[in-house]
Design a protein around this motif. Structure first.
Motif, PDB file in Angstrom:
ATOM      1  N   ARG A 133       0.812  -1.198  -0.017  1.00 15.95           N
ATOM      2  CA  ARG A 133      -0.320  -0.196   0.019  1.00 15.95           C
ATOM      3  C   ARG A 133       0.743   1.096  -0.209  1.00 15.95           C
ATOM      4  N   TYR A 134      -0.031   2.605  -0.171  1.00 18.04           N
ATOM      5  CA  TYR A 134       0.941   3.526  -0.300  1.00 18.04           C
ATOM      6  C   TYR A 134       0.309   4.881   0.530  1.00 18.04           C
ATOM      7  N   GLN A 135       0.825   5.287   0.908  1.00 17.91           N
ATOM      8  CA  GLN A 135      -0.279   6.130   2.163  1.00 17.91           C
ATOM      9  C   GLN A 135       0.333   7.703   1.889  1.00 17.91           C
ATOM     10  N   VAL A 136      -0.256   8.503   2.369  1.00 20.41           N
ATOM     11  CA  VAL A 136       0.568  10.067   2.115  1.00 20.41           C
ATOM     12  C   VAL A 136      -0.755  10.093   2.699  1.00 20.41           C
ATOM     13  N   ARG A 137      -0.009  11.472   3.255  1.00 21.04           N
ATOM     14  CA  ARG A 137      -1.285  12.770   3.933  1.00 21.04           C
ATOM     15  C   ARG A 137      -1.279  14.209   3.316  1.00 21.04           C
ATOM     16  N   SER A 138      -1.910  14.108   2.639  1.00 22.24           N
ATOM     17  CA  SER A 138      -1.544  15.313   2.222  1.00 22.24           C
ATOM     18  C   SER A 138      -3.066  16.146   2.205  1.00 22.24           C
ATOM     19  N   ALA A 139      -3.483  17.798   1.609  1.00 18.69           N
ATOM     20  CA  ALA A 139      -4.848  18.521   2.294  1.00 18.69           C
ATOM     21  C   ALA A 139      -5.504  18.078   0.499  1.00 18.69           C
ATOM     22  N   MET A 140      -6.567  18.277   1.103  1.00 15.19           N
ATOM     23  CA  MET A 140      -8.065  18.195   0.022  1.00 15.19           C
ATOM     24  C   MET A 140      -8.533  18.971   0.144  1.00 15.19           C
ATOM     25  N   TYR A 141      -9.266  19.799  -1.100  1.00 13.55           N
ATOM     26  CA  TYR A 141      -9.503  21.050  -1.075  1.00 13.55           C
ATOM     27  C   TYR A 141     -10.692  20.861  -2.526  1.00 13.55           C
ATOM     28  N   TYR A 142     -12.081  21.261  -2.377  1.00 13.23           N
ATOM     29  CA  TYR A 142     -12.638  21.635  -2.905  1.00 13.23           C
ATOM     30  C   TYR A 142     -14.186  22.523  -2.318  1.00 13.23           C
ATOM     31  N   LYS A 143     -14.162  23.628  -3.374  1.00 13.98           N
ATOM     32  CA  LYS A 143     -14.907  24.902  -2.639  1.00 13.98           C
ATOM     33  C   LYS A 143     -14.427  25.512  -1.656  1.00 13.98           C
ATOM     34  N   GLY A 144     -13.329  25.682  -1.159  1.00 12.66           N
ATOM     35  CA  GLY A 144     -12.941  26.889  -0.541  1.00 12.66           C
ATOM     36  C   GLY A 144     -12.842  26.158   1.201  1.00 12.66           C
ATOM     37  N   LEU A 145     -13.238  24.639   1.339  1.00 17.15           N
ATOM     38  CA  LEU A 145     -12.781  23.951   2.339  1.00 17.15           C
ATOM     39  C   LEU A 145     -11.197  23.225   1.776  1.00 17.15           C
ATOM     40  N   SER A 146     -10.544  22.942   3.040  1.00 13.90           N
ATOM     41  CA  SER A 146      -9.320  22.408   3.009  1.00 13.90           C
ATOM     42  C   SER A 146      -9.333  21.408   4.453  1.00 13.90           C
ATOM     43  N   LYS A 147      -8.650  20.667   4.026  1.00 14.80           N
ATOM     44  CA  LYS A 147      -8.501  19.535   5.002  1.00 14.80           C
ATOM     45  C   LYS A 147      -7.281  18.530   5.130  1.00 14.80           C
ATOM     46  N   MET A 148      -6.548  18.176   5.850  1.00 20.65           N
ATOM     47  CA  MET A 148      -5.920  17.146   6.009  1.00 20.65           C
ATOM     48  C   MET A 148      -5.899  15.511   6.145  1.00 20.65           C
ATOM     49  N   LEU A 149      -5.361  14.867   4.928  1.00 20.57           N
ATOM     50  CA  LEU A 149      -5.971  13.434   5.453  1.00 20.57           C
ATOM     51  C   LEU A 149      -5.438  12.426   5.019  1.00 20.57           C
ATOM     52  N   LEU A 150      -5.254  11.562   5.392  1.00 25.47           N
ATOM     53  CA  LEU A 150      -4.441  10.394   5.039  1.00 25.47           C
ATOM     54  C   LEU A 150      -5.399   9.732   4.122  1.00 25.47           C
ATOM     55  N   PHE A 151      -4.243   9.572   3.226  1.00 22.52           N
ATOM     56  CA  PHE A 151      -4.819   8.561   1.601  1.00 22.52           C
ATOM     57  C   PHE A 151      -4.288   7.305   1.543  1.00 22.52           C
ATOM     58  N   VAL A 152      -4.925   6.435   1.447  1.00 26.93           N
ATOM     59  CA  VAL A 152      -4.459   5.193   1.258  1.00 26.93           C
ATOM     60  C   VAL A 152      -4.944   4.543   0.026  1.00 26.93           C
ATOM     61  N   GLY A 153      -3.216   4.007  -0.783  1.00 22.60           N
ATOM     62  CA  GLY A 153      -2.981   3.953  -1.916  1.00 22.60           C
ATOM     63  C   GLY A 153      -3.629   2.740  -2.265  1.00 22.60           C
ATOM     64  N   ILE A 154      -4.822   1.852  -2.357  1.00 26.04           N
ATOM     65  CA  ILE A 154      -4.342   0.347  -2.794  1.00 26.04           C
ATOM     66  C   ILE A 154      -4.612  -0.447  -3.819  1.00 26.04           C
ATOM     67  N   ASP A 155      -3.547  -1.569  -4.649  1.00 23.22           N
ATOM     68  CA  ASP A 155      -4.135  -2.443  -6.026  1.00 23.22           C
ATOM     69  C   ASP A 155      -5.331  -2.839  -5.827  1.00 23.22           C
ATOM     70  N   THR A 156      -6.426  -1.790  -6.570  1.00 23.42           N
ATOM     71  CA  THR A 156      -7.740  -2.622  -6.409  1.00 23.42           C
ATOM     72  C   THR A 156      -7.973  -4.156  -6.911  1.00 23.42           C
ATOM     73  N   ILE A 157      -6.940  -4.535  -7.736  1.00 20.97           N
ATOM     74  CA  ILE A 157      -7.564  -5.849  -8.032  1.00 20.97           C
ATOM     75  C   ILE A 157      -7.643  -7.334  -6.892  1.00 20.97           C
ATOM     76  N   ARG A 158      -5.512  -7.025  -6.358  1.00 20.99           N
ATOM     77  CA  ARG A 158      -6.074  -7.695  -5.839  1.00 20.99           C
ATOM     78  C   ARG A 158      -6.188  -7.583  -4.073  1.00 20.99           C
ATOM     79  N   ASP A 159      -6.454  -5.792  -3.966  1.00 22.48           N
ATOM     80  CA  ASP A 159      -6.238  -5.718  -2.327  1.00 22.48           C
ATOM     81  C   ASP A 159      -7.726  -5.500  -1.805  1.00 22.48           C
ATOM     82  N   THR A 160      -8.521  -6.260  -1.713  1.00 18.96           N
ATOM     83  CA  THR A 160      -9.821  -5.826  -2.000  1.00 18.96           C
ATOM     84  C   THR A 160     -10.618  -6.147  -0.258  1.00 18.96           C
TER      85      THR A 160
END
Lengths: 258, 440
Positions: free
Chosen positions: B97-124
């Motif tokens: 898995r790949y994990q990144v802490r990143s800010a997500m922006y949408y319509k003036g709102l932002s927040k730091m979130l932990l994103f988890v990147g997965i291999d969608t075929i195997r990691d179900t």
């Protein structure tokens, strides 16, 4: 339709990132751009001078009260060092940065520890990076290109494009707008590796500190990802008097926090 | 002996009110103790299962590498580590898995979130625990820029299916990078550890972080037979070490927890002058170490409460027996006069108390098991908040074990025998003459 659009965008992003990662180290700066950058860096880099000044930062966010920070800055560009000490608000007092070359340390008085930071750390969670206060070395970090002329406010400006040679800079792509009348930058656009405009900085006013050197006294930094969020900086109490060597040390930061 | 036991059993019902009062104490102590042990067992198993289904393997590998004096988080030679792990552990399944802490922006709102990147075929693993409020897993799999958002995060931004958001993060090298994600699903889950996961594609996060194609944040090793995990971890560490990796295990609970929670950029200098890859290999048991410590503390509090209640029971037994002996002096005198030894009288009274204890302990056990089953299969609790840590699909996990029940029964029975013995022995020592004199 949506999927196709996203896939194309994704492919474009990969391409841009790949181009930056692979091709940039080989890029050379264009002589005309290099000349313009060298000229304004000679004015803004304060070698031979010790500079003491106080920055007042006002951060504005839509729907929130203004946030005010006051930071005392000691700067010695000849040795590529600076010391930043937070003076206001009381909750931040004693916190500070010490930069020595590429190494930047954040001092946290609450835990009395130094944390190694990226040298482009943002100051007190504002839109201003610590590298705003130090010596510029754009020609070393970026490949420079001359991207034409434009008008900013009423000033004729040259546009210089910057592409990072290595990815250890905050903004891998930048555009600097340099006033033709005095050769000083008036606007800087900072882009992410994938080419998104993240921040725009306006250098509103400069003050001469002698020996043909200039320091900005008013600066506006605007966050392009969050419209309406901006930080306004004024630079006061500028002095070019000699600063004692011990001020440029971690120990001084610790001492000031007590 | 059987006559003694039969007689003791009958005697319990001679003073029904007194027996009931004492018996309720036994039942209550048993009820509390069995539930406490059931909670402890259930919580450990539940947290372990939920962690494995969300953010831990039976063995979890994280790492950092030093390159030209800078330290970066992540595993740079992922395919090599995976291959070595497969060789060392046989048919284990290994997911990156790949994990990144990143800010997500949408319509003036932002927040730091932990994103988890997965291999969608195997990691179900996540897919099977999600209830989709909008979108679907298949939509997510089909869009390389797709994101699955927990309901709370989608509500915070006001995001709906098909909306696009901007991510901006400082990559591992220091440069900012941005990406655009499209909402392909909004979900809820009852798994506490999967509850806040913002899921994206592995390659999307890797590119966002500007890292090499063979880099990951974490490797989860799932064993076919997850017994002897420590031994298997040691095998794995030996193989990795033999192939040039610096390998370590967590030295304390905090390090073990950090193995499953590490993410994003690390700014650190290394002055040793040696480029290297350092891997930390933790077992699920070590990750759960801090949970066990907390549960041990809960059990210790339970033990103190039990000790206090047993002390109260001891006093009750003492008073009860003294009153009983005084009331049954004629009976003691008669038994002694017809030849019963002092030890026999003592034994009779001890048996009476043990049988009483066993009867009401059984009631306590039945009540505790009943309540456990009720919570585990019928009562559904909201999984929001910290309570969710102890819930499995909304059910509070209480697992009474035979060992736990036997332990509780043994404690109550032995302490009853001990507390009853001394007053009973005093009763047994009364001579026939003395006993009959006090009556007539």
């Amino acid at each position: 339709m949506g999927l196709k659009r996203i896939s194309l965008r994704s492919a474009a992003l990969i391409l841009i990132a790949a181009v930056i990662a692979v091709s940039i180290p080989a890029q050379q700066s264009e002589p005309r751009a290099l000349k313009i950058v060298t000229e304004f860096q000679n004015k803004l880099n304060l070698e031979g001078l010790d500079i003491t000044n106080t920055f007042n930062l006002v951060q504005k966010k839509p729907g929130e009260a203004d946030r005010v920070l006051q930071i005392k800055v000691y700067r010695r560009d000849a040795a590529d060092m600076f010391t930043l000490i937070f003076q206001y608000p009381p909750s931040e007092k004693g916190k500070g940065y010490f930069r020595e070359g590429d190494n930047l340390y954040l001092y946290l008085p609450t835990t009395r520890e130094f944390v190694y930071r990226n040298r482009k750390d943002d100051v007190g969670s504002t839109d201003v990076r610590t590298d705003t206060f130090g010596r510029l070395e754009l020609e070393k970090q970026y490949a420079l290109s001359y991207d034409g002329q434009t008008t900013i406010a009423s000033w004729e400006c040259d546009v210089i494009g910057l592409k990072a040679r290595q990815l250890d800079v905050s903004f891998p792509i930048q555009k600097w707008f340099v006033r033709r009348s005095d050769g000083l930058p008036v606007k800087v656009e900072n882009y992410s590796a994938s080419g998104t405009l993240l921040r725009t900085v306006y250098y509103i006013q400069y003050q001469s500190v002698g020996n043909g050197k200039e320091i900005f006294t008013k600066l506006l930094s605007m966050d392009n990802l969050q419209p309406g969020q901006k930080t306004y900086i004024t630079n006061e109490g500028i002095s070019a008097s000699k600063i004692e060597n011990y001020v440029f040390s971690k120990a001084y930061l610790e001492q000031q926090s007590r | 002996m059987i006559h003694f036991i039969t007689l003791a059993f009958k005697n319990i019902f001679r003073q029904k009110k007194r027996s009931l009062t004492l018996g309720v104490n036994y039942s209550f102590v048993t009820f509390v103790l069995v539930l406490l042990l059931a909670f402890s067992t259930g919580a450990t198993r539940n947290i372990r299962n939920n962690l494995i289904r969300a953010s831990a393997g039976h063995i979890t590998i994280t790492g950092q590498y030093v390159k030209e004096g800078r330290v970066y988080l992540g595993i740079p030679e992922t395919s090599k580590v995976v291959e070595l792990a497969k060789n060392a552990l046989g048919n284990a399944e290994i997911l990156a898995r790949y994990q990144v802490r990143s800010a997500m922006y949408y319509k003036g709102l932002s927040k730091m979130l932990l994103f988890v990147g997965i291999d969608t075929i195997r990691d179900t693993g996540y897919r099977d625990q999600m209830t989709f409020l909008a979108g679907s897993w298949d939509r997510f799999v089909g869009d390389p820029n797709g994101v699955l958002l927990p309901k709370d995060i989608a509500s915070y931004y006001g995001l709906e299916l098909g909306d696009e958001t901007v991510l901006s993060t400082r990559s591992r090298f220091g440069a900012f990078n941005t990406g655009i994600l499209k909402v392909e699903g909004i979900y809820t889950t009852n798994n506490f550890f999967a509850n806040g996961a913002v899921l994206t594609h592995f390659d999307f996060l890797r590119r966002l972080d500007l890292s090499g194609s063979n880099t990951s944040s974490t490797l989860y090793v799932y064993l076919k037979h997850p017994n002897n995990v420590d031994e298997k971890r040691n095998q794995l560490m030996s193989v990795l070490k033999a192939n040039g990796f610096q390998v370590s295990r967590p030295t304390n609970d905090a390090e073990a927890i950090s193995v499953i929670s590490s993410a994003s950029t690390k700014y650190q200098v290394d002055e040793s002058g040696n480029d290297r890859v350092e891997l930390r290999v933790a077992t699920i048991n070590e990750v759960l170490g801090i949970v066990r410590s907390v549960l041990k503390a809960v059990n210790a509090v339970g033990a103190v409460i039990t000790a206090i209640m047993l002390f109260i029971i001891a006093i009750s037994i003492f008073i009860n027996l003294r009153m009983t002996i005084n009331e049954r002096l004629r009976e003691i005198g008669t038994m002694r006069a017809i030849g019963m030894e002092s030890g026999g009288v003592t034994l009779l009274f001890v048996f009476e108390n043990i049988i009483l204890s066993l009867l009401f302990t059984a009631v306590g056990v039945v009540a505790a098991v009943g309540v456990s089953l009720l919570f585990r299969y019928l009562i559904v609790l909201p999984s929001a908040g910290n309570l969710g840590l102890f819930l499995d699909m909304g059910h509070f996990v209480l697992i009474p074990t035979i060992g736990g029940i036997a332990l509780v029964v043994a404690i109550t029975t032995l302490s009853t025998a001990l507390f009853a013995f001394f007053p009973a022995r005093k009763g047994g020592k009364i001579t026939p003459v003395e006993a009959l004199n006090k009556v007539f």
